[in-house]
Scaffold this motif. Structure first.
Motif, PDB file in Angstrom:
ATOM      1  N   ALA A  93       0.832  -1.200   0.000  1.00 51.21           N
ATOM      2  CA  ALA A  93       0.000   0.000   0.000  1.00 51.21           C
ATOM      3  C   ALA A  93       0.868   1.252   0.000  1.00 51.21           C
ATOM      4  O   ALA A  93       1.876   1.321   0.705  1.00 51.21           O
ATOM      5  CB  ALA A  93      -0.920  -0.001   1.215  1.00 51.21           C
ATOM      6  N   GLY A  94       0.482   2.224  -0.798  1.00 53.50           N
ATOM      7  CA  GLY A  94       1.234   3.476  -0.864  1.00 53.50           C
ATOM      8  C   GLY A  94       2.287   3.517  -1.942  1.00 53.50           C
ATOM      9  O   GLY A  94       2.843   4.583  -2.214  1.00 53.50           O
ATOM     10  N   SER A  95       2.562   2.388  -2.583  1.00 57.59           N
ATOM     11  CA  SER A  95       3.632   2.348  -3.584  1.00 57.59           C
ATOM     12  C   SER A  95       3.343   3.257  -4.773  1.00 57.59           C
ATOM     13  O   SER A  95       4.264   3.849  -5.348  1.00 57.59           O
ATOM     14  CB  SER A  95       3.847   0.915  -4.074  1.00 57.59           C
ATOM     15  N   VAL A  96       2.067   3.375  -5.150  1.00 60.52           N
ATOM     16  CA  VAL A  96       1.735   4.189  -6.317  1.00 60.52           C
ATOM     17  C   VAL A  96       1.966   5.679  -6.075  1.00 60.52           C
ATOM     18  O   VAL A  96       1.975   6.472  -7.018  1.00 60.52           O
ATOM     19  CB  VAL A  96       0.277   3.968  -6.769  1.00 60.52           C
ATOM     20  N   ASP A  97       2.166   6.058  -4.807  1.00 64.38           N
ATOM     21  CA  ASP A  97       2.405   7.469  -4.481  1.00 64.38           C
ATOM     22  C   ASP A  97       3.868   7.767  -4.162  1.00 64.38           C
ATOM     23  O   ASP A  97       4.218   8.903  -3.827  1.00 64.38           O
ATOM     24  CB  ASP A  97       1.541   7.889  -3.294  1.00 64.38           C
ATOM     25  N   VAL A  98       4.718   6.763  -4.271  1.00 64.04           N
ATOM     26  CA  VAL A  98       6.142   6.951  -3.985  1.00 64.04           C
ATOM     27  C   VAL A  98       6.811   7.701  -5.127  1.00 64.04           C
ATOM     28  O   VAL A  98       6.634   7.356  -6.299  1.00 64.04           O
ATOM     29  CB  VAL A  98       6.839   5.592  -3.763  1.00 64.04           C
ATOM     30  N   ARG A  99       7.595   8.696  -4.797  1.00 59.43           N
ATOM     31  CA  ARG A  99       8.374   9.442  -5.789  1.00 59.43           C
ATOM     32  C   ARG A  99       9.835   9.011  -5.691  1.00 59.43           C
ATOM     33  O   ARG A  99      10.468   9.181  -4.650  1.00 59.43           O
ATOM     34  CB  ARG A  99       8.266  10.943  -5.545  1.00 59.43           C
ATOM     35  N   ILE A 100      10.355   8.485  -6.766  1.00 63.94           N
ATOM     36  CA  ILE A 100      11.763   8.103  -6.824  1.00 63.94           C
ATOM     37  C   ILE A 100      12.563   9.332  -7.247  1.00 63.94           C
ATOM     38  O   ILE A 100      12.313   9.908  -8.302  1.00 63.94           O
ATOM     39  CB  ILE A 100      11.995   6.945  -7.823  1.00 63.94           C
TER      40      ILE A 100
END
Length: 229
Positions: A93-100
């Motif tokens: 959960a939350g991976s789609v909002d992670v900024r690399i």
């Protein structure tokens, strides 16, 4: 210059001689449109394009000319995005909002593709006003601070994908040849076909970025949110 980072800079015609470039990482989405990139006297552009086409089956068709070719080109990249979305759904959960490295997250990238469709098909081809753009669309250079439901982002993306698919279902060669105003530079003319090429190009390039970031999130030892901007 060791360890320097250049983001959205114009380095055209830069000349480097006797340089150490071990570990250099260059991302140039418009590489094929310029005069080439020469390394030790060799234009590496054809090699880069060939490798990207190998890694992304169907990418080579993004400049299709005929209605049937464009329909197939869109169907291919749309399926590739569906697979990426399915892959992202399997992450924590939350991976789609992670900024690399503080670049757009997966969700933000989808929002940008919504905007790209509105610009190049909605405004550029269909003549829609910006008031008709989807409110979740994210333009180039825009930043995001408010929380957005990912389900709403997926719905927006699905709607704009259908918009392209429906347009291509009935488009003719004559319609593809028609000229439109460039949505960014109205003084310049673009054909309908060229506008569709931009949408395909945007879709493939941003898929490349998105998959690169999913690879980083899935890498061993990576903790979701570690590089969150």
């Amino acid at each position: 210059m060791r360890g320097a980072r250049f983001v959205e800079c114009d380095l055209s015609d830069v000349v480097m001689r006797g340089v150490e470039i071990a570990g250099m990482d260059i991302d140039a989405p418009w590489l094929r449109e310029g005069s080439g990139l020469r390394v030790n006297g060799v234009d590496v552009t054809p090699f880069v394009e060939q490798e990207l086409d190998r890694r992304f089956p169907g990418r080579s068709e993004r400049r299709a000319e005929s209605p049937a070719g464009l329909r197939e080109a869109w169907a291919t990249v749309d399926r590739a995005w569906d697979a990426a979305i399915e892959r992202a759904a399997a992450l924590p959960a939350g991976s789609v909002d992670v900024r690399i490295e503080n670049e757009w997250s997966f969700a933000e990238t989808l929002r940008h593709l919504v905007h790209a469709t509105d610009i190049w098909l909605g405004k550029g081809v269909l003549g829609l006003a910006e008031a008709d753009f989807h409110p979740l669309g994210l333009g180039h250079g825009s930043s995001v601070s408010e929380a957005i439901s990912y389900d709403d982002v997926l719905a927006a993306r699905a709607g704009r994908a259908a918009m392209v698919r429906d347009f291509l279902a009935t488009v003719t060669d004559e319609a593809l040849d028609e000229e439109r105003r460039n949505p960014h530079n109205p003084a310049n003319a673009e054909t309908v076909r060229q506008c569709l090429h931009v949408i395909l190009e945007e879709s493939w390039e941003h898929l490349r970025f998105a998959l690169r970031d999913l690879d980083a999130i899935e890498s061993p030892g990576y903790r979701v949110g570690l590089h969150d901007g």
